[in-house]
Motif scaffolding. Structure first.
Motif, PDB file in Angstrom:
ATOM      1  N   ASP A 100       0.856  -1.180   0.000  1.00 49.80           N
ATOM      2  CA  ASP A 100       0.000   0.000   0.000  1.00 49.80           C
ATOM      3  C   ASP A 100       0.893   1.231   0.000  1.00 49.80           C
ATOM      4  O   ASP A 100       1.761   1.373   0.865  1.00 49.80           O
ATOM      5  N   PRO A 101       0.708   2.146  -0.966  1.00 50.43           N
ATOM      6  CA  PRO A 101       1.545   3.353  -1.034  1.00 50.43           C
ATOM      7  C   PRO A 101       1.521   4.186   0.249  1.00 50.43           C
ATOM      8  O   PRO A 101       2.450   4.946   0.511  1.00 50.43           O
ATOM      9  N   PHE A 102       0.451   4.050   1.031  1.00 51.92           N
ATOM     10  CA  PHE A 102       0.338   4.800   2.280  1.00 51.92           C
ATOM     11  C   PHE A 102       1.560   4.596   3.165  1.00 51.92           C
ATOM     12  O   PHE A 102       2.042   5.530   3.814  1.00 51.92           O
ATOM     13  N   PHE A 103       2.071   3.358   3.204  1.00 52.37           N
ATOM     14  CA  PHE A 103       3.151   3.011   4.128  1.00 52.37           C
ATOM     15  C   PHE A 103       4.527   3.401   3.613  1.00 52.37           C
ATOM     16  O   PHE A 103       5.521   3.232   4.327  1.00 52.37           O
ATOM     17  N   GLU A 104       4.599   3.929   2.403  1.00 51.70           N
ATOM     18  CA  GLU A 104       5.900   4.255   1.810  1.00 51.70           C
ATOM     19  C   GLU A 104       6.350   5.686   2.076  1.00 51.70           C
ATOM     20  O   GLU A 104       7.494   6.040   1.790  1.00 51.70           O
ATOM     21  N   ASN A 105       5.447   6.515   2.628  1.00 51.88           N
ATOM     22  CA  ASN A 105       5.747   7.928   2.822  1.00 51.88           C
ATOM     23  C   ASN A 105       5.432   8.369   4.238  1.00 51.88           C
ATOM     24  O   ASN A 105       4.679   7.700   4.963  1.00 51.88           O
ATOM     25  N   VAL A 106       6.014   9.503   4.628  1.00 52.14           N
ATOM     26  CA  VAL A 106       5.669  10.092   5.915  1.00 52.14           C
ATOM     27  C   VAL A 106       4.213  10.555   5.859  1.00 52.14           C
ATOM     28  O   VAL A 106       3.794  11.185   4.893  1.00 52.14           O
ATOM     29  N   GLN A 107       3.447  10.237   6.909  1.00 51.43           N
ATOM     30  CA  GLN A 107       2.045  10.637   6.989  1.00 51.43           C
ATOM     31  C   GLN A 107       1.794  11.283   8.346  1.00 51.43           C
ATOM     32  O   GLN A 107       2.208  10.747   9.373  1.00 51.43           O
ATOM     33  N   ILE A 108       1.120  12.424   8.352  1.00 50.83           N
ATOM     34  CA  ILE A 108       0.741  13.105   9.590  1.00 50.83           C
ATOM     35  C   ILE A 108      -0.767  13.295   9.576  1.00 50.83           C
ATOM     36  O   ILE A 108      -1.317  13.821   8.608  1.00 50.83           O
ATOM     37  N   PHE A 109      -1.438  12.865  10.639  1.00 52.91           N
ATOM     38  CA  PHE A 109      -2.883  13.079  10.680  1.00 52.91           C
ATOM     39  C   PHE A 109      -3.392  13.041  12.121  1.00 52.91           C
ATOM     40  O   PHE A 109      -2.747  12.500  13.016  1.00 52.91           O
ATOM     41  N   ALA A 110      -4.532  13.698  12.314  1.00 54.50           N
ATOM     42  CA  ALA A 110      -5.183  13.677  13.622  1.00 54.50           C
ATOM     43  C   ALA A 110      -5.665  12.255  13.902  1.00 54.50           C
ATOM     44  O   ALA A 110      -6.283  11.618  13.051  1.00 54.50           O
ATOM     45  N   PHE A 149      -7.763   5.304   8.760  1.00 53.97           N
ATOM     46  CA  PHE A 149      -7.675   6.321   9.808  1.00 53.97           C
ATOM     47  C   PHE A 149      -7.020   7.593   9.276  1.00 53.97           C
ATOM     48  O   PHE A 149      -7.359   8.700   9.689  1.00 53.97           O
ATOM     49  N   GLY A 150      -6.073   7.434   8.361  1.00 55.03           N
ATOM     50  CA  GLY A 150      -5.315   8.571   7.849  1.00 55.03           C
ATOM     51  C   GLY A 150      -5.867   9.136   6.557  1.00 55.03           C
ATOM     52  O   GLY A 150      -5.123   9.722   5.772  1.00 55.03           O
ATOM     53  N   ALA A 151      -7.161   8.988   6.342  1.00 57.23           N
ATOM     54  CA  ALA A 151      -7.757   9.466   5.094  1.00 57.23           C
ATOM     55  C   ALA A 151      -7.684  10.982   4.970  1.00 57.23           C
ATOM     56  O   ALA A 151      -7.695  11.530   3.869  1.00 57.23           O
ATOM     57  N   ARG A 152      -7.593  11.671   6.108  1.00 59.60           N
ATOM     58  CA  ARG A 152      -7.527  13.139   6.100  1.00 59.60           C
ATOM     59  C   ARG A 152      -6.157  13.569   6.613  1.00 59.60           C
ATOM     60  O   ARG A 152      -5.945  13.755   7.799  1.00 59.60           O
ATOM     61  N   LEU A 153      -5.218  13.701   5.705  1.00 55.99           N
ATOM     62  CA  LEU A 153      -3.838  13.994   6.071  1.00 55.99           C
ATOM     63  C   LEU A 153      -3.622  15.487   6.278  1.00 55.99           C
ATOM     64  O   LEU A 153      -4.271  16.314   5.657  1.00 55.99           O
ATOM     65  N   LEU A 154      -2.691  15.797   7.174  1.00 54.97           N
ATOM     66  CA  LEU A 154      -2.284  17.184   7.388  1.00 54.97           C
ATOM     67  C   LEU A 154      -1.012  17.463   6.601  1.00 54.97           C
ATOM     68  O   LEU A 154      -0.202  16.570   6.386  1.00 54.97           O
ATOM     69  N   HIS A 155      -0.832  18.697   6.225  1.00 52.30           N
ATOM     70  CA  HIS A 155       0.386  19.093   5.525  1.00 52.30           C
ATOM     71  C   HIS A 155       1.094  20.156   6.359  1.00 52.30           C
ATOM     72  O   HIS A 155       1.155  21.320   6.001  1.00 52.30           O
ATOM     73  N   LEU A 156       1.598  19.707   7.501  1.00 53.07           N
ATOM     74  CA  LEU A 156       2.285  20.601   8.421  1.00 53.07           C
ATOM     75  C   LEU A 156       3.791  20.412   8.301  1.00 53.07           C
ATOM     76  O   LEU A 156       4.486  20.207   9.284  1.00 53.07           O
ATOM     77  N   GLU A 157       4.277  20.456   7.054  1.00 49.17           N
ATOM     78  CA  GLU A 157       5.701  20.277   6.870  1.00 49.17           C
ATOM     79  C   GLU A 157       6.326  21.507   6.248  1.00 49.17           C
ATOM     80  O   GLU A 157       5.682  22.235   5.488  1.00 49.17           O
ATOM     81  N   ILE A 158       7.565  21.737   6.620  1.00 40.22           N
ATOM     82  CA  ILE A 158       8.345  22.827   6.047  1.00 40.22           C
ATOM     83  C   ILE A 158       9.557  22.210   5.370  1.00 40.22           C
ATOM     84  O   ILE A 158      10.333  21.498   6.017  1.00 40.22           O
ATOM     85  N   THR A 159       9.704  22.444   4.078  1.00 44.61           N
ATOM     86  CA  THR A 159      10.878  21.949   3.366  1.00 44.61           C
ATOM     87  C   THR A 159      12.076  22.808   3.745  1.00 44.61           C
ATOM     88  O   THR A 159      12.037  24.031   3.639  1.00 44.61           O
TER      89      THR A 159
END
Length: 259
Positions: free
Chosen positions: A94-104, A143-153
């Motif tokens: 599942d591609p979900f597990f290949e990337n960093v994910q942040i969610f409530a 559970f992580g269907a609604r991801l946050l984008h609280l990242e700073i490059t």
């Protein structure tokens, strides 16, 4: 226990999935990897997570998924931090597990993680723990269907370091492009072009994100009202702050407090 000793201990555990909980776990600022993927849950406080050149904020009652072997580091400025970390060997395609994910973390996930605390630091195999953690893992993409984008490059361009330092030191004030140009010895056009190229956002958007990140820190401490926080991070009205917060987070500051 130091961060290096934690890593050695964790890497020595042979179980496919396990739980590690430690109150007020203090990390040092060293980049490291784990051969297992990990789910980090912040029950209290807030945590900064740096992975692959991006810095993420992990607020209270949120989770972060960090893929296996990802070079990362964590740190927090909270006076107290309560973390739970679940480690997994990944077999799902599942591609979900290949990337960093942040969610409530929805309530059911929070309760599942808290329930798993009873197996914390258990090094021997336990069939009930194994079944429970695999069930939790299987539901994570939902559970992580609604991801946050609280990242700073974090930019690699050295000429932007002065610009970044200025923004971080003066995020509560309106951006003064002429002042930034003078400090960095760059033209306004060059600053805007390089900044967008390196960070993926404009200076105004970057400042907005800084303000929301700081407000999340203050909200997690719980000592100030929403109105006080709004003015403290640079907004001229509580409505402007609430609108900006909702744009970034997808819910209002009051919902964060109620969590």
């Amino acid at each position: 226990m130091s961060c290096s000793n934690h890593i050695e201990t964790i890497e020595g555990i042979e179980k496919s999935n396990f739980v590690w909980f430690e109150e007020n776990w203090i990390h040092d600022n060293a980049l490291h990897t784990h051969r297992k993927a990990q789910l980090i849950y912040v029950e209290q406080g807030f945590q900064y997570l740096t992975v692959a050149g991006k810095m993420y904020l992990l607020p209270q009652n949120h989770v972060a998924w960090v893929p296996s072997n990802a070079l990362h580091k964590t740190n927090s400025h909270s006076e107290s931090i309560k973390l739970m970390i679940l480690f997994f060997d990944i077999e799902q395609d599942d591609p979900f597990f290949e990337n960093v994910q942040i969610f409530a973390a929805p309530k059911v996930l929070r309760e599942m993680i808290r329930y798993a605390e009873k197996w914390s630091k258990l090094t021997e195999e336990n069939e009930n723990e194994k079944i429970f953690l695999r069930a939790l893992l299987n539901e994570l993409p939902a559970f992580g269907a609604r991801l946050l984008h609280l990242e700073i490059t974090l930019p690699n361009e050295n000429r932007l370091q002065t610009v970044l330092s200025h923004l971080h030191d003066h995020y509560t004030h309106p951006i003064k492009m002429e002042e930034i140009a003078l400090l960095s010895n760059l033209s306004l056009r060059t600053i805007e072009r390089l900044f967008k190229k390196e960070t993926g956002m404009t200076l105004v958007k970057y400042q907005q994100l800084l303000r929301i990140i700081k407000s999340l820190e203050l909200l997690s401490i719980g000592e100030l009202t929403i109105s006080q926080i709004a003015y403290k991070v640079g907004y001229q009205s509580i409505q402007a702050f609430t609108n900006s917060f909702y744009t970034v987070m997808g819910y209002r500051p009051s919902a964060f407090i109620q969590r």
